[in-house]
Design an enzyme around this catalytic site. Structure first.
Site, PDB file in Angstrom:
ATOM      1  N   HIS A 171      39.947 -19.276  37.346  1.00  0.00           N
ATOM      2  CA  HIS A 171      41.025 -19.037  36.560  1.00  0.00           C
ATOM      3  C   HIS A 171      41.337 -19.941  35.372  1.00  0.00           C
ATOM      4  O   HIS A 171      42.782 -19.960  34.664  1.00  0.00           O
ATOM      5  CB  HIS A 171      41.217 -21.317  36.664  1.00  0.00           C
ATOM      6  CG  HIS A 171      41.604 -21.024  39.271  1.00  0.00           C
ATOM      7  ND1 HIS A 171      43.094 -21.618  39.680  1.00  0.00           N
ATOM      8  CD2 HIS A 171      41.622 -20.564  39.867  1.00  0.00           C
ATOM      9  CE1 HIS A 171      42.657 -21.409  40.317  1.00  0.00           C
ATOM     10  NE2 HIS A 171      41.710 -20.713  40.377  1.00  0.00           N
ATOM     11  N   ASP A 226      47.046 -25.617  34.857  1.00  0.00           N
ATOM     12  CA  ASP A 226      46.458 -24.693  35.970  1.00  0.00           C
ATOM     13  C   ASP A 226      47.425 -25.685  37.428  1.00  0.00           C
ATOM     14  O   ASP A 226      47.076 -26.917  37.622  1.00  0.00           O
ATOM     15  CB  ASP A 226      45.212 -24.716  36.254  1.00  0.00           C
ATOM     16  CG  ASP A 226      45.256 -23.805  37.770  1.00  0.00           C
ATOM     17  OD1 ASP A 226      45.227 -23.891  39.100  1.00  0.00           O
ATOM     18  OD2 ASP A 226      44.414 -22.554  36.982  1.00  0.00           O
ATOM     19  N   HIS A 268      50.911 -23.438  50.956  1.00  0.00           N
ATOM     20  CA  HIS A 268      50.260 -25.307  50.847  1.00  0.00           C
ATOM     21  C   HIS A 268      51.752 -26.319  50.415  1.00  0.00           C
ATOM     22  O   HIS A 268      50.916 -27.654  50.877  1.00  0.00           O
ATOM     23  CB  HIS A 268      50.084 -25.415  49.557  1.00  0.00           C
ATOM     24  CG  HIS A 268      48.230 -23.988  49.817  1.00  0.00           C
ATOM     25  ND1 HIS A 268      47.318 -24.397  50.544  1.00  0.00           N
ATOM     26  CD2 HIS A 268      48.188 -23.455  48.745  1.00  0.00           C
ATOM     27  CE1 HIS A 268      46.442 -23.392  50.397  1.00  0.00           C
ATOM     28  NE2 HIS A 268      47.087 -23.156  49.507  1.00  0.00           N
ATOM     29  N   GLN A 323      43.064 -15.323  50.853  1.00  0.00           N
ATOM     30  CA  GLN A 323      42.770 -14.065  51.371  1.00  0.00           C
ATOM     31  C   GLN A 323      43.297 -12.650  51.840  1.00  0.00           C
ATOM     32  O   GLN A 323      43.647 -12.156  52.107  1.00  0.00           O
ATOM     33  CB  GLN A 323      41.717 -13.624  50.816  1.00  0.00           C
ATOM     34  CG  GLN A 323      40.491 -13.740  49.401  1.00  0.00           C
ATOM     35  CD  GLN A 323      38.773 -14.091  49.314  1.00  0.00           C
ATOM     36  OE1 GLN A 323      38.623 -13.784  50.226  1.00  0.00           O
ATOM     37  NE2 GLN A 323      38.540 -14.325  48.278  1.00  0.00           N
TER      38      GLN A 323
END
Length: 471
Positions: free
Chosen positions: A24, A130, A161, A394
């Site tokens: 990240h 982030d 999300h 993923q």
């Protein structure tokens, strides 16, 4: 505070708040470097906030890559990691928990003060960060600055999300019984099944640190973000995904893949570090004939699956380049490494310069875990993929590759030797693989257009710079 009449506004001071785990921080630093270069004419300065261990890794990576020194208007500012000083070895999930607890308990406000002190008292005018570090929203508001989060994964995952509460209400405790059910009642998610959703949305441990984090993030973004940077480009996301996100987040700014922001002569693709001779080996292979295999730095198949993968690569008859952590080499079938080296048909290395490898004309297939960075690197290189997802987003990415964009295949569950051999053969030489290769080239052309002169991603990044620097 606004300047008095006749006074000029002070130059922008942008605090960039990193999530100091996995890749990240490195992704965010690449954006910060591009932002620093673009904002330099305005006199803007940037303070990049991360933990000591994270900054040490970034410095090491910068020193190893030519041209990756920090711009003069970008500084590193160290922030506490939240871990007790007495604890020498803390598992990564616990590190994340401690970091987020510290951030939520007023830590980000203190970090912004540290940025101000490091900048000689210049107040923070904008907080870029982030999206995982959602407590930055309140800290930015307290500082009188807008919060502009950066999302590093896929748009469809962000949508999932944000819609977690609605998805949980819909699926309830029946996720295991509804795994193949398409999410047709949720705008933007009709191409995905219950089984494709990221961990912690409708199944798994809702209280696991990452699952808690992204749930709170999804609740925070719509009400607090001044704008949201998206790691995508026009033409990649289906219209229903784009429309659903735009309804929730009206000020989305897509300018991905982020790794393309830096000029070619400033990126490590110009002269990549290649300590294991990957590019020289590829130079001896046939055009579009090599299968490149990598599952990133975190995901790793089980030992039995590793052996199946190795057997499948051998059975395919195609030359292969496999980036595999060295501590996993002992799990490979007996004689596998010797046979690969002896025949020259394969090269197994502990690390490979992935962007340069995927761009090499000898690479024709990519066997991947479908992490979003890897997917975008494959897309921008025009390489079709065989995806074996493990966790997180993923599965959604693999579903997108195989069924939404159509430039690859996805394993449903563990890899078998026969499945690997068939997938590699199809991608490199098959009839269906030809269609996948053609589709990959179409997407590659869209990326090139978006990042070319006057391209949409270039325009969007300019808009991002304007949003960040006008505060």
């Amino acid at each position: 505070m606004a300047p008095a009449d006749g006074e000029s506004s002070p130059p922008p001071h942008v605090a960039v708040v990193a999530f100091p785990f996995s890749s990240h921080a490195a992704v965010l630093l690449s954006i910060a470097r591009a932002l620093a270069a673009a904002a330099a004419p305005s006199g803007a300065t940037l303070s990049f906030l991360s933990t000591a261990s994270s900054l040490a890794q970034l410095r090491k990576a910068s020193s190893a890559s030519a041209g990756h020194g920090l711009p003069g208007n970008l500084r590193f500012v160290e922030v506490p990691d939240g871990a007790p000083a007495a604890e020498e070895s803390v598992p990564v999930p616990r590190q994340m928990q401690l970091f987020m607890e510290a951030a939520e308990a007023g830590g980000v406000k203190a970090w912004l003060e540290a940025a101000r002190a490091a900048a000689g008292g210049a107040r923070v005018t904008c907080v870029v960060g982030d999206a995982f570090v959602w407590p930055a929203a309140d800290a930015a508001a307290s500082a009188g600055a807008p919060w502009v989060p950066v999302w590093t994964a896929a748009s469809c995952a962000l949508l999932a999300h944000i819609r977690t509460d609605a998805l949980r209400e819909d699926v309830g405790d029946q996720a295991a019984n509804r795994v193949d059910e398409p999410l047709i009642s949720h705008p933007g998610l009709a191409s995905y099944r219950v089984r494709d959703l990221p961990d912690g949305v409708v199944s798994g441990d809702f209280n696991y640190v990452i699952n808690l984090l992204v749930h709170r993030m999804g609740q925070c973004l719509p009400r607090s973000a001044a704008a949201v940077a998206l790691n995508t480009f026009p033409g990649l996301d289906p219209p229903d995904v784009t429309a659903a996100l735009a309804e929730i987040l009206p000020n989305c700014v897509p300018f991905g893949p982020y790794h393309l922001l830096l000029a070619e002569d400033d990126a490590d693709t110009a002269a990549p570090a290649d300590p294991h001779g990957c590019l020289a080996w590829l130079g001896r292979q046939p055009a579009r004939g090599v299968a490149y295999v990598s599952f990133g730095t975190v995901a790793c198949p089980r030992p039995d699956e590793l052996r199946e993968l190795a057997a499948g690569l051998e059975a395919s008859g195609a030359p292969f380049l496999w980036s595999l952590r060295e501590d996993s080499w002992t799990l490979l079938p007996p004689g596998f490494l010797d046979r690969a080296a002896g025949t020259g048909s394969g090269l197994v290395v502990p690390w490979a310069p992935q962007v340069a490898v995927l761009r090499h004309p000898s690479v024709g297939a990519f066997v991947t875990h479908a992490g979003w960075a890897s997917v975008l690197e494959g897309v921008s290189s025009g390489v079709p993929m065989a995806c074996r997802p493990f966790f997180g987003d993923q599965r959604m990415n693999a579903r997108s590759v195989a069924h939404v964009w159509g430039f690859g295949a996805a394993f449903e569950g563990a890899m078998t030797s026969a499945g690997v051999a068939a997938a590699v053969e199809e991608l490199l030489r098959g009839e269906e693989g030809a269609r996948m290769r053609a589709r990959a080239k179409v997407l590659q052309a869209l990326v090139a257009e978006a990042f070319g002169p006057g391209g949409e991603c270039r325009k969007n990044f300019d808009r991002f710079v304007e949003i960040v620097c006008r505060a």
